[in-house]
Each structure stands twice: as structure tokens, then as C-alpha cells.
Write an enzyme that holds these catalytic residues in place. Structure first.
Site, PDB file in Angstrom:
ATOM      1  N   ASP A 183     -32.581   5.671 -23.404  1.00  0.00           N
ATOM      2  CA  ASP A 183     -32.366   4.193 -23.290  1.00  0.00           C
ATOM      3  C   ASP A 183     -32.756   3.716 -24.931  1.00  0.00           C
ATOM      4  OD1 ASP A 183     -32.078   1.438 -23.134  1.00  0.00           O
ATOM      5  OD2 ASP A 183     -32.039   1.900 -20.727  1.00  0.00           O
ATOM      6  N   LEU A 218     -34.465  -8.422 -15.310  1.00  0.00           N
ATOM      7  CA  LEU A 218     -35.597  -8.327 -14.464  1.00  0.00           C
ATOM      8  C   LEU A 218     -34.920  -8.823 -12.906  1.00  0.00           C
ATOM      9  CD1 LEU A 218     -38.517 -10.151 -16.056  1.00  0.00           C
ATOM     10  CD2 LEU A 218     -38.130  -7.586 -16.107  1.00  0.00           C
ATOM     11  N   GLN A 219     -33.849  -9.332 -12.884  1.00  0.00           N
ATOM     12  CA  GLN A 219     -33.330  -9.561 -11.477  1.00  0.00           C
ATOM     13  C   GLN A 219     -32.992  -8.299 -10.920  1.00  0.00           C
ATOM     14  OE1 GLN A 219     -29.532  -8.964 -11.790  1.00  0.00           O
ATOM     15  NE2 GLN A 219     -28.772 -10.170 -10.155  1.00  0.00           N
ATOM     16  N   CYS A 263     -21.110  -5.263 -15.892  1.00  0.00           N
ATOM     17  CA  CYS A 263     -21.940  -6.142 -14.955  1.00  0.00           C
ATOM     18  C   CYS A 263     -22.176  -7.580 -15.837  1.00  0.00           C
ATOM     19  CB  CYS A 263     -23.258  -5.470 -14.669  1.00  0.00           C
ATOM     20  SG  CYS A 263     -23.010  -4.186 -13.399  1.00  0.00           S
ATOM     21  N   SER A 301     -33.338 -11.409 -18.461  1.00  0.00           N
ATOM     22  CA  SER A 301     -32.157 -11.234 -17.761  1.00  0.00           C
ATOM     23  C   SER A 301     -32.066  -9.855 -16.791  1.00  0.00           C
ATOM     24  CB  SER A 301     -30.921 -11.351 -18.479  1.00  0.00           C
ATOM     25  OG  SER A 301     -30.502 -10.320 -19.379  1.00  0.00           O
ATOM     26  N   CYS A 347      -7.492  20.199 -14.518  1.00  0.00           N
ATOM     27  CA  CYS A 347      -8.431  19.632 -15.321  1.00  0.00           C
ATOM     28  C   CYS A 347      -8.763  19.980 -16.621  1.00  0.00           C
ATOM     29  CB  CYS A 347      -9.892  19.582 -14.485  1.00  0.00           C
ATOM     30  SG  CYS A 347     -11.187  18.746 -15.447  1.00  0.00           S
TER      31      CYS A 347
END
Length: 398
Positions: free
Chosen positions: A186, A195-196, A312, A193, A369
């Protein structure tokens, strides 16, 4: 007149079938254990820890009635029991046959002592510290996991792509379960924002790199876990190096170029991916195990147009939804590591939080594929680390 202890054991042994260690050894050598035959050690945990027969499952005599079904769910299957000398296993065999309805139960003559005297191989499990025995005690009670499964968890190496909504609960529960090495990729820092829904972080760590924040939470939860941090964005130039040495990848990324890159790299390396996606009130989950089932490209040959796949950040997400899907991801990871249950390979699970409903779709490998239709080993060493421009690919598809 009540028979003496030795006479009672003789009576019990005369009523059950006994098998010589030589025959059990042949079953082990032939690979028949767990393939038609269940081998169960009924000794106490400390005896098991000093060594046991290869392929055996541990269900101590005192817990036999309540836990044998976890080790031997099929009552018609052949079950061979052993203890230290053959006495406890004879009693256990009679209990299984007469009280629990098992049809083919045998006790190994002479038990573990005779087995060792004949020079047959034994397995010595990991020695757990007293603190580990307390920490993982509820796992030890599960026959499907036990000490052997917990050892597999401690030896496992799992890479999490993202320490966000999905990565947070997955990382916490894998750490709590004792997965020995967690890699975290990461490049972001903790924002209010987040932490929700990103429960691995805290208000006190706003502004801290997410990999550092996640490491602190994991270490506070379980010091057994080693954390490997990758504080950069995953791309074609570094993905093969990052993936090296990991057993399973947890996909919590939020963009299509990285998902396609991840799929193509993990298929080449033969690494299973536990993948989830969330948006609004809905989530989906599947396990992409190379050559055992379909890959991500079999399911999504091309990415959908951008207007059909908003982020999101643009569309919003229910705060608890990534917790639900992340815990399902952690469950699938544990199943893959320990070899229990039926992983979501070839199945897509969809969850609607508003309806509290799930829908499951079967997904098959695509014989055409562009990625997994090639046989393992068909990619040359020169091709292995070369990938197309996924940003351009996804932009063209959109």
C-alpha cells in the site's frame, strides 16, 4: 466377580479388530491415509507433541465422543486408532463401534511404542510455547485444524494487496489466527475518511503510512506475526519480485489495471488469489486458483466501461460491508492454508447487505482464456516478467 484391569482389557480386545503396525505402515507408504483410511491418535496432547504417525489426526481419548466426527465424518469408512500401547485405542475402538455406530474400526497392536521399536518413521510436530498454546487453544480444539493446522498457519506467507477496507479486517483476522508472515502492499497514508471502514487504522495514526499503521495494529494483536511492508504501488516492474515467496495473495485493490496485472502474474507463478470487490451495499468474492479453476480473465475477459464500475470514493460504500467481505476472504485463506472445507474455486459469491442475501454462481475455465488456457510451463523465462500495458488495455476497453 469384577474382572481385573488386565482381564478387562483382554475382553475388550477380543471384541474388536486389531491390526499389526506393519499393515498400518504399508497403508502410510501407499498413500492410503486420508484416501480411504482415517488414522487417529487417541493419546494426550503432550504425547502427540513428542511424535506421531505420519498422516494421523489427533483426537484424544477424553474428547473422542465429541470430536471424532471432525476427523472421521463417514461412519462407514475404515478408521484405525492407536495409542501408546494399544489399550486406550482398544477401548476407543469399542466405543466408536458400539456407541457411535462406526462400522470399520480397528486398534493398532502395540501402539506407538511398537511402531517406534520397529523403526518406522514418525513425525515430530512443532513445539508450541505455553503462550501459543493459550493463544491458539480454540484452534487446537478443532480436529480440522488442531496442532498440525496451526503449524501450517504459522508457516504460511500471505500477501495482502491494500491495507484499506478489505485488507484491514482480513489482516487483523489472519494475524489473530496466527498466519506467520503477512505482506502488505500500500502506498497511501491514513486519512480521516478511511476510518469509517478501514478498522486496522486509528485516529491517532492519521497521516501515517498505511503499511506502518497496519504493522503496529498487527504487532499489538499478535507478536508471532512477521510483517513485510511494501510502501509503493504495485506495477509490472515490481510485481514478480513482490510475489516471490508468498503462498497466497489477498486481492483488495480498487482498480482494474492492477487486478489484471495480478491475475496474469499469479497464473504464471501458480499462486492462488482470494479476490473480493465491494461497492455501495454489495460485495462479491471468489478464489482464483491457477489451473484448478477459472482465473480472473475467465470471469472478466475485459473490464467493464468506467460508468458501470465507479469507485467507492465516487459512489460510496457501507462501512461494515468491507468487514463482511474481508472476513470471508480471511476464511478462504485459512481454508486454503489448512486444506479444510471447500474453497470458493470456480464459484462466485455475491452478497447484498440490504437484503441480507447471498447468490452463488458457478464459473468455469474459459478454454480460450488468453492467460490460463496455456499449460503450466508454457511461458518461457524471457516472457515470465513481461506484461502488457494494462492501463492502456483498460482504457481501451472502457
Amino acid at each position: 466377580m469384577t474382572p481385573s484391569g488386565s482381564e478387562f482389557i483382554k475382553q475388550v480386545k477380543s471384541s474388536i479388530k486389531e491390526v499389526d503396525p506393519r499393515e498400518v505402515h504399508d497403508l502410510v507408504e501407499q498413500g492410503r491415509i486420508d484416501d480411504g483410511v482415517v488414522l487417529v491418535d487417541v493419546r494426550e496432547p503432550e504425547e502427540w507433541d513428542r511424535g506421531h504417525l505420519p498422516g494421523a489426526k489427533h483426537v484424544s481419548r477424553g474428547h473422542l465422543e465429541s470430536r471424532i466426527e471432525g476427523a472421521a465424518p463417514d461412519r462407514s469408512q475404515r478408521v484405525v486408532l492407536y495409542c501408546a500401547s494399544g489399550n486406550r485405542s482398544a477401548l476407543a475402538a469399542r466405543t466408536l463401534r458400539e456407541d457411535l455406530g462406526y462400522e470399520q474400526v480397528e486398534s493398532m497392536t502395540g501402539g506407538y511404542t511398537l511402531w517406534k521399536d520397529r523403526g518406522y518413521a514418525v513425525e515430530t510436530p512443532r513445539v508450541f510455547t505455553p503462550e501459543q498454546r493459550d493463544r491458539y487453544s480454540r484452534h487446537f480444539l478443532l480436529p480440522e485444524i488442531g496442532t498440525e493446522g496451526q503449524a501450517k498457519l504459522l508457516d504460511a506467507k500471505v500477501l495482502l494487496l491494500g491495507a484499506g477496507g478489505l485488507g484491514s479486517p482480513t489482516a487483523l483476522y489472519l494475524a489473530a489466527a496466527g498466519v506467520g508472515t503477512l505482506g502488505i502492499v500500500d502506498d497511501d497514508v491514513v486519512d480521516v475518511s478511511n476510518l469509517q471502514r478501514q478498522v486496522i487504522h486509528a485516529t491517532s495514526r492519521v497521516g501515517v503510512p498505511k503499511v506502518d499503521s497496519a504493522e503496529q495494529a498487527i504487532k499489538d494483536l499478535n507478536p508471532d506475526v512477521q510483517v513485510k511492508k511494501f510502501q509503493f504501488r504495485l506495477d509490472a516492474s515490481n510485481i514478480m519480485e513482490v510475489l516471490e515467496g508468498f503462498d497466497i495473495v489477498v486481492d483488495g485493490v480498487d482498480n482494474f489495471p492492477t487486478r489484471y496485472l495480478l491475475n496474469d502474474a499469479t497464473v504464471r507463478l501458480g499462486i492462488p488469489v482470494v479476490s473480493a470487490a465491494i461497492l455501495g451495499f454489495e460485495g462479491q468474492l471468489s478464489v482464483f486458483a491457477p489451473y484448478e479453476g477459472p482465473c480472473y480473465r475467465c470471469l472478466f475477459r475485459q473490464p467493464p466501461p468506467a460508468e458501470l464500475a465507479p469507485s467507492c470514493g465516487a459512489n460510496g460504500v457501507l462501512g461494515v460491508l468491507p468487514g463482511t467481505m474481508g472476513l470471508l476472504q480471511a476464511t478462504e485463506v485459512i481454508k486454503l492454508i489448512t486444506g479444510i472445507g471447500d474453497p470458493l474455486i470456480g464459484r462466485l459469491l455475491m452478497y447484498d447487505a440490504l437484503d441480507a442475501s447471498t447468490t452463488e454462481l458457478k464459473v468455469r475455465r474459459d478454454p480460450e482464456c488468453p492467460i490460463c488456457s496455456r499449460e503450466p510451463g508454457a511461458i518461457s523465462d524471457e516472457e515470465m516478467g513481461v506484461f502488457p500495458d494494462y492501463e492502456a488495455f483498460c482504457a481501451a476497453a472502457g
